[in-house]
Write a protein that holds these residues in place. Sequence first.
Motif, mmCIF file in Angstrom:
data_model
loop_
_atom_site.group_PDB
_atom_site.id
_atom_site.type_symbol
_atom_site.label_atom_id
_atom_site.label_comp_id
_atom_site.label_asym_id
_atom_site.label_seq_id
_atom_site.Cartn_x
_atom_site.Cartn_y
_atom_site.Cartn_z
ATOM 1 N N LEU A 57 0.829 -1.206 0.000
ATOM 2 C CA LEU A 57 0.000 0.000 0.000
ATOM 3 C C LEU A 57 0.861 1.252 0.000
ATOM 4 O O LEU A 57 0.568 2.226 -0.690
ATOM 5 N N SER A 58 1.958 1.243 0.782
ATOM 6 C CA SER A 58 2.859 2.393 0.831
ATOM 7 C C SER A 58 3.451 2.672 -0.548
ATOM 8 O O SER A 58 3.519 3.832 -0.981
ATOM 9 N N ALA A 59 3.870 1.609 -1.237
ATOM 10 C CA ALA A 59 4.431 1.785 -2.578
ATOM 11 C C ALA A 59 3.371 2.299 -3.547
ATOM 12 O O ALA A 59 3.654 3.144 -4.402
ATOM 13 N N GLN A 60 2.143 1.809 -3.403
ATOM 14 C CA GLN A 60 1.051 2.245 -4.282
ATOM 15 C C GLN A 60 0.731 3.722 -4.054
ATOM 16 O O GLN A 60 0.544 4.486 -5.012
ATOM 17 N N ILE A 61 0.709 4.151 -2.771
ATOM 18 C CA ILE A 61 0.435 5.552 -2.456
ATOM 19 C C ILE A 61 1.553 6.448 -2.983
ATOM 20 O O ILE A 61 1.303 7.540 -3.508
ATOM 21 N N ALA A 62 2.800 5.986 -2.863
ATOM 22 C CA ALA A 62 3.932 6.774 -3.370
ATOM 23 C C ALA A 62 3.826 6.952 -4.881
ATOM 24 O O ALA A 62 4.060 8.049 -5.410
ATOM 25 N N ARG A 63 3.455 5.862 -5.576
ATOM 26 C CA ARG A 63 3.276 5.974 -7.040
ATOM 27 C C ARG A 63 2.131 6.910 -7.376
ATOM 28 O O ARG A 63 2.227 7.735 -8.298
#
Length: 217
Positions: A57-63
């Motif tokens: 989720l953190s990687a998705q939010i960063a993207r």
Amino acid sequence: MEAVIVEEKPETGVIVMNGREFMTDAKGRLVPLANVSAQDKLEDETVRKIIGYAKELSAQIARFRDHTIGDMNSFDALLAQEYGVFKGGRKGNKTYHSFDGLMRVTLQVADQITFGPQLQIAKTLIDECLNEWSADSRPEIQAIVTRAFNTDQEGKINKSELFMLLRLDIPDDRWNRAMDAIRASMRVTGSKEYVRFHYREKVEDRWMPITIDLANA
């Protein structure tokens, strides 16, 4: 000498050495899997599952954040190229609306501020003022001072309470010198961009935030 064959299974935290299963404890020691309690195994499995989802989720939010800022920058560049119009307000803050006025995206640029040694001088002057004023007077100022100079777990002072002190109008020379010292202590070390999202069902309605912050979801 027999070769040691090691197979690690990060998803379960299990290490297989020559066919025997182990788990690593908090001190880095290999504990035979059979000696790990069922409760510890279940807790470990639960935490690994949650952390796995959290990382995704953190990687998705960063993207998503990067794409959002990229889309806004592309829109700004197109406006500048086609019409010579530059979107943006004070310190680079920008607001974008849907045509029907029901959706809004805001890009806010906030200064990152630290404080120099003058802050300790300010605290000394403020303490002198508070000690000289009667104990029963201005208790709300004492509360603000206490909150402002109490550091959090990261050793940072409460900026919002400190700025509240600067807004107080107190006719005292030492107090005003303390406020000057606070202003002199401020150092802008950089800036950070924040993207906010809002929507409403009708134009007459209040804006409702679209929350992506887990703490406020």
